[in-house]
Motif scaffolding. Structure first.
Motif, short mmCIF file in Angstrom:
data_model
loop_
_atom_site.label_atom_id
_atom_site.label_comp_id
_atom_site.label_asym_id
_atom_site.label_seq_id
_atom_site.Cartn_x
_atom_site.Cartn_y
_atom_site.Cartn_z
N ALA A 59 -2.06 20.17 3.30
CA ALA A 59 -1.98 18.73 3.49
C ALA A 59 -3.31 18.18 3.98
CB ALA A 59 -0.87 18.39 4.48
N ILE A 60 -3.72 17.03 3.43
CA ILE A 60 -4.93 16.35 3.89
C ILE A 60 -4.70 15.87 5.33
CG2 ILE A 60 -6.45 14.38 3.51
CD1 ILE A 60 -6.77 16.47 1.39
N LYS A 61 -5.67 16.13 6.20
CA LYS A 61 -5.52 15.79 7.61
C LYS A 61 -5.84 14.33 7.86
CE LYS A 61 -6.72 20.48 9.16
NZ LYS A 61 -7.67 21.30 9.95
N GLY A 62 -5.03 13.68 8.73
CA GLY A 62 -5.26 12.30 9.10
C GLY A 62 -6.14 12.16 10.32
N ASP A 63 -6.40 10.90 10.72
CA ASP A 63 -7.18 10.64 11.92
C ASP A 63 -6.27 10.67 13.14
OD1 ASP A 63 -5.74 8.30 11.80
OD2 ASP A 63 -7.44 7.06 11.17
N ASN A 64 -6.75 10.17 14.27
CA ASN A 64 -5.95 10.21 15.50
C ASN A 64 -4.66 9.42 15.38
OD1 ASN A 64 -7.88 11.81 16.74
ND2 ASN A 64 -8.99 10.06 17.61
N ASP A 65 -4.63 8.42 14.48
CA ASP A 65 -3.42 7.63 14.27
C ASP A 65 -2.54 8.18 13.15
OD1 ASP A 65 -4.07 5.74 16.27
OD2 ASP A 65 -5.42 4.71 14.88
N GLY A 66 -2.93 9.32 12.58
CA GLY A 66 -2.15 9.90 11.49
C GLY A 66 -2.35 9.21 10.16
N LEU A 67 -3.46 8.47 10.01
CA LEU A 67 -3.75 7.74 8.78
C LEU A 67 -4.86 8.43 7.99
CD1 LEU A 67 -3.68 4.07 10.10
CD2 LEU A 67 -1.82 5.36 9.04
N ILE A 68 -4.81 8.27 6.67
CA ILE A 68 -5.83 8.82 5.80
C ILE A 68 -6.35 7.69 4.91
CG2 ILE A 68 -6.40 10.56 4.06
CD1 ILE A 68 -3.78 12.00 4.90
N ARG A 69 -7.65 7.47 4.92
CA ARG A 69 -8.27 6.47 4.05
C ARG A 69 -8.85 7.19 2.84
NH1 ARG A 69 -8.14 4.64 9.03
NH2 ARG A 69 -7.86 2.40 9.38
N VAL A 70 -8.22 6.95 1.70
CA VAL A 70 -8.59 7.64 0.47
C VAL A 70 -9.51 6.75 -0.35
CG1 VAL A 70 -7.74 8.67 -1.66
CG2 VAL A 70 -6.47 8.98 0.47
N SER A 71 -10.66 7.25 -0.71
CA SER A 71 -11.64 6.49 -1.47
C SER A 71 -11.53 6.84 -2.95
CB SER A 71 -13.06 6.80 -0.97
OG SER A 71 -14.01 6.14 -1.77
N ARG A 72 -11.52 5.81 -3.78
CA ARG A 72 -11.47 5.99 -5.24
C ARG A 72 -12.64 5.23 -5.84
NH1 ARG A 72 -6.62 2.97 -7.61
NH2 ARG A 72 -5.34 4.80 -7.17
N GLY A 73 -13.59 5.95 -6.45
CA GLY A 73 -14.79 5.34 -7.00
C GLY A 73 -14.63 4.93 -8.45
N PRO A 74 -15.52 4.06 -8.95
CA PRO A 74 -15.44 3.62 -10.36
C PRO A 74 -15.63 4.76 -11.33
CG PRO A 74 -17.47 2.85 -9.31
CD PRO A 74 -16.61 3.39 -8.22
N GLU A 75 -16.43 5.76 -10.95
CA GLU A 75 -16.65 6.89 -11.84
C GLU A 75 -15.37 7.69 -12.08
OE1 GLU A 75 -17.32 8.27 -7.65
OE2 GLU A 75 -17.84 6.52 -8.88
N ASP A 76 -14.41 7.58 -11.16
CA ASP A 76 -13.13 8.27 -11.31
C ASP A 76 -12.07 7.37 -11.96
OD1 ASP A 76 -13.70 10.87 -10.05
OD2 ASP A 76 -14.02 9.68 -8.25
#
Length: 444
Positions: A59-76
């Motif tokens: 599992a992708i690890k979250g920050d201290n608040d348990g949130l994950i900021r997922v970045s999606r670029g134009p190349e993808d």
């Protein structure tokens, strides 16, 4: 009224018989055609810890608040394989519990997406598609129930960048769902059928047409009298009338803002009282655990919100925050959430968005003037303002700037210290988009 929609080459793409709005039409069968619907965007999206897995199966690890900021670029998002994978895929009414395939498409499909492409100009961060909705339940949901946001269903790979941050790659589409609240936010939604007419004054010509169509003799006579009056109005009279209308409009807008803030103040006082009742203060009046003696006007950091703070960001109030943030700070990166986001997570994200919007707006002369009106003498340290005061300043300043921006008789110009010169609103929006685009590229 029969219409034919043409593509960029001039060829006929769709045949429709009724135009419901700028981007909505009906086919002869009664299917709903929605053109140029933003179905996905680049940038960051908010996930909860445990929702996504990395390439190693962990599992992708979250920050201290348990949130994950997922970045999606134009190349993808805009790679040819990804765009092609969404072409011809089904539209669903909310996300099904499983991906759509030959064995269940009759159960879940309510339409089809076509003409998937990348947007241009200010929409170059958006994936656009045309949706043909063929199921009556789904048509009713869009037209009458306001289910207009969209959310793609797809497979993708996720790479952990750091705790609380990840990158999305290798996107392969499966379906697009009509949802009440999508992860990409309100930018990814079917265009409102009434959007083109909202806020517009009905023209004199339209009033004449409506009167003749209704065969309303009294209205026709009234319009004739108005036409004679307009012919007799001098330039000086016209200028005086427009100035009076402008002043009245500004006063009405300010009155509405003050009335709204008065109601908000009553709510804030109730929240303060509830917080005081739930505190651990003893009979000797020792300090609360927050070490502020219970005075909510003292600056405080707000990394985590208490129950009273969370209540400010739930219900109808939460729906207004994102569009008001865009008014204060055009181009601001807005948080995106879905049904799995908890109230506490949503409140923390919206509160942080308010702080960023106020901080950005305060760097402009107009923004500073609007915000200072509602700070009640407090220092403009938006990272430490108590939540009730932060919320009131945000709502009040945004509505005040909205009222000023909507004044069609006034040329709006703002002195922006970041750019060192006076510029217009369109230039500010362009520079803000360029600024945040460069920040996003540097971060990932």
């Amino acid at each position: 009224m029969k219409t034919t929609d043409f593509d960029a080459t001039g060829g006929s793409r769709y045949y429709t018989v009724a135009k419901l709005g700028p981007n909505r039409s009906l086919t002869p069968e009664g299917y709903l055609l929605c053109l140029a619907v933003p179905v996905a965007r680049t940038g960051e999206m908010l996930y909860a810890e445990g929702e996504i897995l990395g390439g190693d199966g962990e599992a992708i690890k979250g920050d201290n608040d348990g949130l994950i900021r997922v970045s999606r670029g134009p190349e993808d998002l805009f790679r040819p394989e990804t765009i092609a994978s969404f072409e011809g895929k089904p539209v669903t009414l909310s996300h099904p519990d499983e991906f759509v395939g030959p064995s269940n498409i009759r159960q879940f499909s309510v339409g089809t997406m076509f003409n998937v492409r990348r947007g241009t100009g200010i929409e170059d961060d958006l994936m656009l598609a045309d949706l043909l909705i063929t199921d009556q339940r789904a048509i009713t949901a869009v037209q009458k129930d306001g289910i207009e946001e969209v959310s793609n269903g797809y497979e993708a790979d996720y790479d952990q960048a750091e705790p609380g941050r990840a990158v999305q790659r290798n996107i392969i589409g499966n379906h697009v769902a009509l949802v009440e609240r999508g992860r990409c936010g309100p930018r990814c939604a079917i265009g409102d059928e009434d959007m083109a007419n909202k806020g517009k004054k009905v023209s004199f010509a339209d009033r004449i047409r409506a009167a003749f169509k209704a065969k309303d003799a009294d209205e026709v006579e009234k319009l004739a009298s108005e036409a004679e009056s307009m012919d007799e109005e001098s330039e000086e009279e016209k200028a005086a009338r427009e100035a009076e209308e402008k002043e009245k409009g500004t006063q009405d807008a300010l009155s509405q803002i003050l009335n709204r803030l008065g109601a908000m103040d009553a709510d804030i006082q109730e929240l303060k009282k509830a917080k005081a009742d739930d505190s651990d203060e003893d009979d000797e009046g020792k300090k609360k655990e927050t070490e502020d003696d219970g005075d909510l006007t003292d600056p405080e950091t707000a990394a985590k919100l208490d129950d009273a703070g969370v209540k400010l960001y739930t219900g109808d109030a939460a729906k207004t925050i994102l569009p008001l943030a865009e008014i204060l700070a055009p181009g601001i990166k807005l948080p995106t959430m879905d049904a799995k986001t908890t109230d506490a997570q949503r409140a923390a994200a919206l509160c942080a968005c308010q702080r960023r919007a106020l901080d950005t707006a305060y760097k402009t002369d107009d923004g500073k003037a609007a915000i200072d009106t509602f700070l009640a003498g407090q220092t403009a340290d938006f990272g430490k303002l108590p939540v009730p005061l932060l919320h009131a300043a945000f709502i009040g300043a945004a509505n005040l700037m909205k009222a000023r921006n909507n004044d069609q008789h006034t040329r709006v110009s703002v002195n922006v210290t970041d750019f060192g010169k006076t510029t217009d609103v369109a230039s500010i929006n362009t520079k803000n988009r360029d600024f945040w685009a460069s920040r996003s590229g540097a971060r990932h």
